[in-house]
Scaffold this motif. Structure first.
Motif, PDB file in Angstrom:
ATOM      1  N   PHE A 169       0.781  -1.141  -0.028  1.00  0.00           N
ATOM      2  CA  PHE A 169       0.129   0.062   0.035  1.00  0.00           C
ATOM      3  C   PHE A 169       0.942   1.295   0.048  1.00  0.00           C
ATOM      4  CE2 PHE A 169      -2.724  -3.249   2.058  1.00  0.00           C
ATOM      5  CZ  PHE A 169      -3.882  -2.901   1.255  1.00  0.00           C
ATOM      6  N   VAL A 170       0.022   2.150  -0.564  1.00  0.00           N
ATOM      7  CA  VAL A 170       0.967   3.642  -0.508  1.00  0.00           C
ATOM      8  C   VAL A 170       0.260   4.220   0.823  1.00  0.00           C
ATOM      9  CG1 VAL A 170       1.090   6.049  -1.430  1.00  0.00           C
ATOM     10  CG2 VAL A 170       1.017   3.914  -2.834  1.00  0.00           C
ATOM     11  N   ILE A 171       1.103   4.610   2.037  1.00  0.00           N
ATOM     12  CA  ILE A 171       0.458   4.874   3.253  1.00  0.00           C
ATOM     13  C   ILE A 171       0.756   6.441   3.501  1.00  0.00           C
ATOM     14  CG2 ILE A 171       0.477   2.631   4.130  1.00  0.00           C
ATOM     15  CD1 ILE A 171       2.893   3.350   5.715  1.00  0.00           C
ATOM     16  N   GLY A 172      -0.303   7.174   4.162  1.00  0.00           N
ATOM     17  CA  GLY A 172      -0.003   8.462   4.544  1.00  0.00           C
ATOM     18  C   GLY A 172      -0.638   8.680   5.970  1.00  0.00           C
ATOM     19  N   GLN A 173      -0.168   9.748   6.449  1.00  0.00           N
ATOM     20  CA  GLN A 173      -0.667  10.076   8.045  1.00  0.00           C
ATOM     21  C   GLN A 173      -2.001  10.733   7.848  1.00  0.00           C
ATOM     22  OE1 GLN A 173       2.978  11.618   9.409  1.00  0.00           O
ATOM     23  NE2 GLN A 173       3.057  10.246  10.695  1.00  0.00           N
ATOM     24  N   GLU A 174      -2.200  11.479   6.731  1.00  0.00           N
ATOM     25  CA  GLU A 174      -3.620  12.067   6.527  1.00  0.00           C
ATOM     26  C   GLU A 174      -4.003  11.922   5.097  1.00  0.00           C
ATOM     27  OE1 GLU A 174      -3.218  16.222   7.256  1.00  0.00           O
ATOM     28  OE2 GLU A 174      -1.734  15.665   8.777  1.00  0.00           O
ATOM     29  N   THR A 205       0.630  15.292   2.892  1.00  0.00           N
ATOM     30  CA  THR A 205       0.982  14.306   3.777  1.00  0.00           C
ATOM     31  C   THR A 205       2.347  13.446   3.259  1.00  0.00           C
ATOM     32  OG1 THR A 205       0.295  12.761   5.303  1.00  0.00           O
ATOM     33  CG2 THR A 205      -0.405  12.318   3.012  1.00  0.00           C
ATOM     34  N   PRO A 206       3.287  13.198   4.191  1.00  0.00           N
ATOM     35  CA  PRO A 206       4.430  12.290   3.669  1.00  0.00           C
ATOM     36  C   PRO A 206       3.707  10.953   3.401  1.00  0.00           C
ATOM     37  CG  PRO A 206       4.718  13.247   5.855  1.00  0.00           C
ATOM     38  CD  PRO A 206       3.460  13.563   5.680  1.00  0.00           C
TER      39      PRO A 206
END
Ligand code: AMP
Length: 396
Positions: free
Chosen positions: A268-273, A278-279
């Motif tokens: 998955f491509v994950i982000g914090q928001e 978001t990074p």
């Protein structure tokens, strides 16, 4: 599905033909039509009627006005349609009333009249019989071509055909049903369904129906996290429907019993928001840290999907693989669209945001059939019948 009569099965020469089209197009604040695909989709029916010298009365809804509201007038549609068919499209001031009746009665052969937005009257959405009878009285033949509204029991699609016979399918409706049947009822196998979107809860009926019909099912989008969670893994702060964990386990079980190969994304491509600032990171599915959300499928999942569909003869796609509205998380959905577009299988797609994603990915013309109906397409995928189809005349 019951066989229904189509426009080709009736004589329309010189007759008044009342056609329910779907001209529910997006219009901006300046009154410009932003996307005219639905108007273009109705052209085969309208052109056939023009060639037959029919007297054509078109009716549609546009948006969700509460009573009469000029912002939702179909007048811009009349102009655009008239450019396409290279002749005048008369615009009625309303869809019912004396003035409209006069316009209908004075309509000559090969002339086109567009009634004003049906939803200016609440009788439309309420399925009111008197409203429907008045509309029905305008025609000698009824043609149903508004696939996008076929799942609703509204007056113009569900009640009018009870009062006006013959009542037949237009070419768009016929095409939608034909493609659906080729993909889901009598498909060339293997059949692969690719399903995405936000929630298992809204797609439960579809998943259960697809399991009975397909050979392989790839589940992406946020839905995947409820399944991964159900298998006992942590998914960080990704969207999970806790109350559906048991259901997800049941689905995995049913898939095994029916020998349907079920695939979930493997990275998955994950982000914090959920934001473009978001990074982000790409991680395997087992490694989503606390505080991070999976917001798109990763590149290895795209490779997996490529493998999965490599032997497909039929592919059905509904729902984005990630938050494709944001640049950072659009890649999985766009790559999916491209893979499906490149496939030599029969490819059909539709429902909700899917056609939007296909347009944005620039592959609209490379997919065999993109449904024009969001909700109606989803109803078919769920295995439900469409009320507006049931009320049309059966083929002998
Ligand atoms: P649906 O209407 O159920 O097909 O869902 C479409 C929506 O799902 C889109 O607006 C996507 O942004 C959203 N979506 C897809 N994947 C994710 C995800 N991983 N996390 C949050 N929302 C998602």
């Amino acid at each position: 599905m019951p066989r229904k009569k189509s426009l080709r099965d009736v004589d329309v020469r010189g007759r008044r033909v009342l056609v329910r089209v779907d001209f529910n197009v997006p219009i901006d604040d300046q009154g410009n039509i932003v996307d005219d695909i639905r108007i273009r989709a109705s052209l085969p029916t309208i052109e056939y009627l023009l060639d037959s010298r029919a007297r054509i009365i078109l009716m549609s809804h546009l948006g969700r006005p509460k009573g009469r509201d000029e912002k939702y007038s179909l007048a811009p549609v009349a102009k655009r349609l008239s450019r396409f068919i290279e002749r005048e499209v008369k615009m009625a001031p309303d869809c019912v009333g004396e003035e409209v009746r006069d316009m209908v009665e004075s309509l000559g052969e090969g002339e086109v009249l567009l009634l004003e937005n049906l939803r200016f009257h609440e009788g439309e959405t309420k399925g009111d019989e008197n409203f429907a009878k008045e509309l029905a009285s305008y025609g000698e033949v009824y043609v149903s071509d508004a696939f996008g509204t076929c799942h609703r029991k509204h007056a113009s699609v569900y009640v009018v055909p009870r009062f006006l016979k013959p009542a037949v399918m237009g070419f768009l409706l016929e095409k939608e049903i034909n493609y659906f049947e080729r993909a889901m009822i009598n498909p060339q196998r293997p059949v692969v369904a690719v399903l995405g979107g936000a929630k298992v809860s809204t797609k439960l009926g579809i998943i259960k129906n697809l399991l009975k019909r397909v050979d392989k099912l790839f589940i992406g989008g946020a839905m995947a996290f409820t399944f991964i969670r159900a298998m006992g893994y942590s998914v960080g702060s990704s969207l999970v429907e806790e109350e559906l964990i048991d259901t997800a386990l049941d689905i995995l079980d049913i898939a095994k019993k029916l020998e349907v190969k079920l695939y979930l994304p493997v990275d998955f491509v994950i982000g914090q928001e959920i934001s473009d600032s978001t990074p982000t990171k790409v991680v395997p599915w087992q490694e989503i840290p606390t505080g991070w959300k999976g917001l798109d499928i990763g590149p290895v999942s795209v490779e997996l999907l490529k493998e999965v569909i490599s032997d497909a003869q039929t592919i059905v796609w509904n729902g984005p693989m990630g938050v494709f509205e944001l640049d950072r998380f659009k890649s999985g959905t766009f790559e999916t669209a491209k893979l499906i577009a490149q496939s030599s299988a029969l490819t059909i797609a539709g429902g909700g945001d899917t056609d939007h994603a296909i347009h944005k990915a620039g592959v609209y013309n490379a997919i065999d059939f993109v449904s024009t109906g969001g909700g109606a397409f989803l109803e078919l995928l769920e295995g439900n019948s469409l009320p507006c189809l049931e009320v049309l005349d059966d083929k002998e």
